[in-house]
Design a protein around this motif. Sequence first.
Motif: not given
Length: 79
Positions: A28-38
């Motif tokens: 996003t403009k303000r942050e990075r959100i980790v959805q999944k790690r494979k």
Amino acid sequence: RTSYKFYEYQLELLTPVSNYELWFVQRTKRERIVQKRKGFRVSHPRCSFDPVNDRYFPFAQLLLIRDENGEVQVEEVQE
């Protein structure tokens, strides 16, 4: 031709469950959100891990020769 002498206890081949990770990240403009790690691993060619330098050795086919004193001599296989 290069050869190295090692004792058998100095040679260790680690086979971890996963060597690498693929990250799915929502930016996003303000942050990075980790959805999944494979996690995944490369099963061929087999690689040797260098715990001293915390990295994998460059790929090479090696021949191990044990002498009568218990020392192991390692030679690179030339094809």
